[in-house]
Design a protein around this motif. Structure first.
Motif, PDB file in Angstrom:
ATOM      1  N   HIS A  46       0.806  -1.237   0.000  1.00 43.73           N
ATOM      2  CA  HIS A  46       0.000   0.000   0.000  1.00 43.73           C
ATOM      3  C   HIS A  46       0.830   1.274   0.000  1.00 43.73           C
ATOM      4  O   HIS A  46       0.269   2.369  -0.014  1.00 43.73           O
ATOM      5  N   GLY A  47       2.153   1.139   0.104  1.00 39.08           N
ATOM      6  CA  GLY A  47       2.999   2.338   0.116  1.00 39.08           C
ATOM      7  C   GLY A  47       3.032   3.039   1.457  1.00 39.08           C
ATOM      8  O   GLY A  47       3.548   4.156   1.580  1.00 39.08           O
ATOM      9  N   HIS A  48       2.471   2.404   2.502  1.00 43.25           N
ATOM     10  CA  HIS A  48       2.468   3.021   3.833  1.00 43.25           C
ATOM     11  C   HIS A  48       2.501   1.909   4.893  1.00 43.25           C
ATOM     12  O   HIS A  48       1.805   0.898   4.734  1.00 43.25           O
ATOM     13  N   PRO A  49       3.277   2.087   5.985  1.00 40.25           N
ATOM     14  CA  PRO A  49       3.359   1.008   6.992  1.00 40.25           C
ATOM     15  C   PRO A  49       2.087   0.833   7.829  1.00 40.25           C
ATOM     16  O   PRO A  49       1.886  -0.222   8.430  1.00 40.25           O
ATOM     17  N   LEU A  50       1.276   1.878   7.860  1.00 42.07           N
ATOM     18  CA  LEU A  50       0.006   1.775   8.607  1.00 42.07           C
ATOM     19  C   LEU A  50      -1.098   2.369   7.716  1.00 42.07           C
ATOM     20  O   LEU A  50      -1.574   3.480   7.944  1.00 42.07           O
ATOM     21  N   PRO A  51      -1.490   1.622   6.676  1.00 46.80           N
ATOM     22  CA  PRO A  51      -2.433   2.171   5.695  1.00 46.80           C
ATOM     23  C   PRO A  51      -3.843   2.306   6.280  1.00 46.80           C
ATOM     24  O   PRO A  51      -4.150   1.678   7.304  1.00 46.80           O
ATOM     25  N   PRO A  52      -4.682   3.108   5.644  1.00 44.77           N
ATOM     26  CA  PRO A  52      -6.038   3.323   6.164  1.00 44.77           C
ATOM     27  C   PRO A  52      -6.806   2.030   6.367  1.00 44.77           C
ATOM     28  O   PRO A  52      -7.579   1.899   7.329  1.00 44.77           O
ATOM     29  N   GLU A  53      -6.587   1.045   5.488  1.00 40.82           N
ATOM     30  CA  GLU A  53      -7.298  -0.249   5.625  1.00 40.82           C
ATOM     31  C   GLU A  53      -6.977  -0.891   6.979  1.00 40.82           C
ATOM     32  O   GLU A  53      -7.850  -1.425   7.659  1.00 40.82           O
ATOM     33  N   THR A  54      -5.690  -0.833   7.352  1.00 42.50           N
ATOM     34  CA  THR A  54      -5.273  -1.474   8.606  1.00 42.50           C
ATOM     35  C   THR A  54      -5.780  -0.679   9.805  1.00 42.50           C
ATOM     36  O   THR A  54      -6.229  -1.258  10.808  1.00 42.50           O
ATOM     37  N   LEU A  55      -5.720   0.632   9.691  1.00 44.54           N
ATOM     38  CA  LEU A  55      -6.239   1.462  10.785  1.00 44.54           C
ATOM     39  C   LEU A  55      -7.723   1.205  11.002  1.00 44.54           C
ATOM     40  O   LEU A  55      -8.189   1.091  12.152  1.00 44.54           O
TER      41      LEU A  55
END
Ligand code: NAI
Ligand code: COI
Ligand code: MG
Length: 352
Positions: A46-55
């Motif tokens: 996702h290009g991020h270590p804490l993407p919105p999906e995971t949050l």
């Protein structure tokens, strides 16, 4: 009872698989496991270590089982994209300000401590580490000084409400144990620590049955190896707690043994919302080799059952199985044995 399963990086997926096997073996009614990506694993997708999906998953679940994050391949990334930001971001975003890190010697493992067995055998302590403030979350940056040098800076600070809320957690924890609380700071040098100490003393007035003592962190590091059995409950800030808990792990034998619960104020229908993770990291040096000790992860699942779901008997059942498997010789390279991650998981399952 929704649980987010976030294995993360390195040994994270290997140890999480064992914790999930143990959870499934309990066959608890109403438990749902939901997989998510975090850390470098999420950054790659996702290009991020804490993407919105995971949050969103973290918010939707009643508890989070978190493996570990960190990947040397990401060390050159801008800091906000590094895997470690996922664990910091989770703690902050969910308001998980209280990190409970128990350290107790397992029967039969006394000789595996870095300390003499008779010293190690007395260890039964709880580190209550503040998790939302301190130097980890202050303003930070790189700048150039007037004489042209590069200068890195990280501001250390606590405000009094941050100290007060962790103080209450610590005093209540101490009340449920032996009633002895040691607050660790560096008040001889740091203003942050002077405030910490002042607030601890103020809060102590609400807990007449708890004996509060104060110790400077350098002395605490020394006492932890000199006479660790003298500690019961320790309360300290984010940075000092991070360091002292890794040190405590070798006093009990291995960093692969220490679990943790990260709790906030949020209550769900079942208990306190929390994230549960081993105290160790992604161990890139042994990742992918099947060598990691899964015990810290399995014990983190037990802490989850206790704190987030009120399932004390089931938590105790897992803890007893781990103790029995270890005592019967289920040990990997970290404890002088030759069993791998899955074999240790099998031994715990057999002892359940
Ligand atoms: N909560 C988290 O996700 C944390 C992440 N990290 C990250 O993990 C990465 C590696 O950091 P390190 O400083 O090497 O710390 P680490 O805790 O990952 O490893 C330190 C040493 O302990 C060993 N070790 C750790 N867990 C073990 C286990 N379960 N069984 C057997 N041996 C184990 C490792 O092989 C290594 O030799 C870094 O990217 C770091 O930022 C570090 C600490 C916590
Ligand atoms: C990556 C760090 C912020 C986490 C850590 O070392 C810890 O929480 O023990
Ligand atoms: Mg740490």
């Amino acid at each position: 009872m929704k649980i987010a399963i976030l294995p993360g990086d390195g040994i994270g997926p290997e140890i999480m698989a064992e914790a999930v096997r143990v959870l499934r073996a309990l066959d608890l009614p109403g438990v749902e496991l939901h997989d998510g990506l975090v850390g470098a694993a999420a950054w790659r997708v996702h290009g991020h270590p804490l993407p919105p999906e995971t949050l969103a998953l973290m918010h939707a679940c009643d508890a989070i089982l978190f493996g570990a994050v960190g990947d040397p391949a990401c060390d050159g990334l801008e800091r906000h994209l590094r895997p470690e930001q996922a664990v910091l971001g989770m703690r902050k975003e969910l308001g998980l300000f209280a990190n409970l890190r128990p350290a107790k010697v397992f029967p039969g493992l006394e000789a595996h401590s870095s300390l003499r067995p008779e010293v190690a055998g007395a260890i039964d302590l709880m580190i209550v580490r503040e998790l939302n403030g301190d130097v980890y979350f202050g303003e930070k940056g790189m700048r150039t000084t007037s004489d042209g040098q590069r200068e890195g800076y990280d501001i250390m600070s606590y405000n009094e409400s941050e100290v007060r809320r962790i103080a209450h957690v610590a005093f209540r924890t101490a009340l449920g144990r032996s009633g002895r609380l040691c607050s660790v700071d560096k008040a001889n040098v740091l203003e942050t620590s002077q405030l910490w100490r002042d607030v601890m003393i103020e809060v102590a007035a609400d807990y007449p049955d708890v004996t509060l003592e104060h110790m400077y962190v350098d002395n605490a590091a020394m006492q932890l190896v000199r006479a660790p059995g003298k500690f019961d409950t320790i309360v300290t800030g984010n940075l000092f707690g991070d360091i002292l808990s890794d040190q405590a792990s070798m006093c009990v034998g291995s960093i692969g043994l220490l679990a943790s619960a990260s709790l906030g104020a949020e209550q769900t229908a079942f208990g306190t919302k929390g994230a549960y993770e081993p105290i160790h990291g992604s161990a890139p040096d042994i990742a992918g080799k099947g060598l990691a000790n899964p015990v810290a992860m399995i014990l983190s699942a037990a802490m989850m059952l206790r704190h987030s779901f009120g399932l004390e008997a089931e938590a105790a059942r897992i803890e007893a199985a781990v103790a029995s498997a270890l005592n019967a010789g289920a040990r990997g390279a970290d404890l002088g044995g030759n069993m791998g991650t899955v074999a240790i998981g099998n031994a715990v399952l057999a002892a359940l």
